[in-house]
Design a protein around this motif. Structure first.
Motif, short mmCIF file in Angstrom:
data_model
loop_
_atom_site.label_atom_id
_atom_site.label_comp_id
_atom_site.label_asym_id
_atom_site.label_seq_id
_atom_site.Cartn_x
_atom_site.Cartn_y
_atom_site.Cartn_z
N UNK A 72 3.64 -5.21 -5.98
CA UNK A 72 2.59 -4.20 -6.54
C UNK A 72 2.47 -3.84 -7.95
N UNK A 73 3.38 -4.45 -8.73
CA UNK A 73 3.24 -4.09 -10.21
C UNK A 73 2.34 -5.12 -10.71
N UNK A 74 1.98 -6.25 -10.17
CA UNK A 74 1.09 -7.21 -10.61
C UNK A 74 -0.24 -7.47 -10.06
N UNK A 75 -0.83 -6.31 -9.67
CA UNK A 75 -2.08 -6.10 -8.98
C UNK A 75 -3.00 -5.85 -10.22
N UNK A 76 -3.89 -6.67 -10.61
CA UNK A 76 -4.88 -6.35 -11.59
C UNK A 76 -6.33 -6.15 -10.94
N UNK A 124 6.11 -6.94 -2.37
CA UNK A 124 6.78 -6.90 -3.65
C UNK A 124 6.43 -7.20 -4.87
N UNK A 137 0.66 -5.13 -0.80
CA UNK A 137 1.30 -5.31 -2.12
C UNK A 137 2.71 -4.84 -2.22
N UNK A 138 3.12 -3.67 -1.56
CA UNK A 138 4.47 -3.02 -1.68
C UNK A 138 5.28 -3.90 -0.71
N UNK A 139 4.78 -4.20 0.42
CA UNK A 139 5.65 -5.00 1.40
C UNK A 139 5.99 -6.53 0.65
N UNK A 170 10.84 -5.01 -0.87
CA UNK A 170 9.38 -5.56 -0.93
C UNK A 170 9.73 -7.00 -0.73
N UNK A 215 -3.86 0.73 0.39
CA UNK A 215 -3.27 -0.64 0.13
C UNK A 215 -1.80 -0.49 0.14
#
Lengths: 272, 92
Positions: free
Chosen positions: A53-57, A51, A47-49, A224, A44
């Motif tokens: 990535x911290x919100x993926x559940x 910005x 998500x980083x690109x 991001x 994956x």
């Protein structure tokens, strides 16, 4: 009628995810409800690109397997209200993607979104094949470099044979466009890099845009922030124009830097 | 490098530092969950268990539980929303 667009290339590292992020952000900026989906199961990166990535559940695979509802897995962009991201799983393997499962999720997304952008993994394995299978349009991300052009030609073959539009009788073939990335007008002018015309002659598909090599692309990835959401840059302008062409606008292709050398370029000429 | 009052390095250094920080936070989470099936992957199971626990006491819809996770530098938080409105509406 919503459109499914696959961003693909065959070769890795040519700018698929950067382009998928920039194109989907560009479509959302124009007011179209847009979702961008990561098909690279186990690796994956969208998500980083983007910005987020911290919100993926929950992810695409959770939705396919019925562990989560689509609305739980969709991450709404905090900068552009029309934009959502559907991340993939980092821990599952790519066999978790099934043609039926992908088709069901895309059908559900079609009800809500105008554009569904599928960010393909590199290669021609399952993830790449499923990313393109349901596509209405394809953006073939290509560098002006022999292995990338060759791989793009191979992908064109797959787009014309291994997709729903290719299999269904009477369906229009997938609309494939060339997006030439990491283009360096100076090196091309000096005969060190294939020209836009050279690549077009070989691949023989319509040109969506030419993205110049630009420091803005790495900066965007570092932060991001999709290229078209960051500060104004040549790459951002080129992506915005490519997006406008994708939605049917007629905009002449300008290759930044080719006709209008910058201040330093004029001073130092072609010695660098 | 500073010239004419501009600091030419600061901009680049800033985005590179952002990249490194983002990676460190993300990888700290991912490395701990490699192949174990825990990490964010436990959330569907957690959601199912919570739903089952609630169902013992009140009738709720299958999609009444919504779980979100926010990862910060030092702490991560899980936000659980349980939608009881549908239950109330039915009771009327």
């Amino acid at each position: 009628m919503s459109k499914v667009i696959v961003v693909t290339s065959g070769k890795g590292g040519v700018g698929k995810t950067t382009s998928a992020a920039a194109i989907s952000a560009g479509l959302a900026k124009q007011g179209h409800k847009t979702v961008v989906i990561d098909f690279d199961v186990g690796l994956r990166n969208l998500d980083m690109i983007m910005g987020c990535e911290r919100r993926v559940v929950f992810d695409f695979i959770n939705v396919i397997q019925g562990d989560a509802k689509l609305k739980q897995a969709l991450i709404k962009d905090r900068r552009l209200e029309n934009l959502s991201v559907l991340p993939t799983s980092q821990t599952r393997d790519k066999d978790a993607l099934t043609r039926e499962g992908v088709g069901k999720v895309l059908d559900e997304l079609r009800e809500e979104f105008d554009y569904i952008v599928c960010d393909s993994p590199a290669g021609i394995e399952r993830g790449a094949q499923l990313a393109m299978y349901y596509a209405d349009e394809a953006v073939l991300v290509t560098n002006p470099e022999v292995s990338s052009v060759r791989d793009s030609d191979r992908m064109l073959g797959l787009l014309n044979s291994k997709t729903r539009r290719a299999e269904e009788d009477g369906a229009e073939p997938i609309n494939a466009h060339l997006l030439l990335t990491r283009f360096d007008p100076k090196r091309s002018g000096d005969g060190e890099m294939m020209t836009v015309e050279d690549v077009l002659e070989i691949l023989a598909i319509p040109l969506l845009g030419v993205i110049p090599e630009s420091p803005a692309v790495l900066r965007a990835s570092n932060e991001g922030v999709p290229v078209v959401m960051g500060d104004k840059s040549r790459a951002a302008t080129a992506y915005e124009e490519a997006v406008a062409r994708l939605t049917g606008e007629q905009i002449e292709i300008r290759i930044e830097g080719e006709d209008r050398p910058g201040f330093f370029q004029r001073i130092f000429g072609r010695t660098a | 490098m500073s010239m004419f009052g501009f600091n030419f390095r600061s901009r680049k250094a800033k985005s590179a530092q952002t990249a490194k920080d983002r990676l460190q936070i993300l990888l700290a989470h991912e490395r701990g969950t490699e192949g174990s099936g825990s990490g964010p992957d436990y959330l569907p199971l957690l959601q199912r268990d919570i739903l089952a626990a609630i169902k013992k006491h009140v009738h709720v819809e299958g999609d009444a539980v919504d779980i979100r996770m926010e990862r910060e530098d030092d702490i991560s938080s899980i936000e659980i929303n349980i939608d009881l409105l549908k239950q109330a509406a039915r009771a009327d």
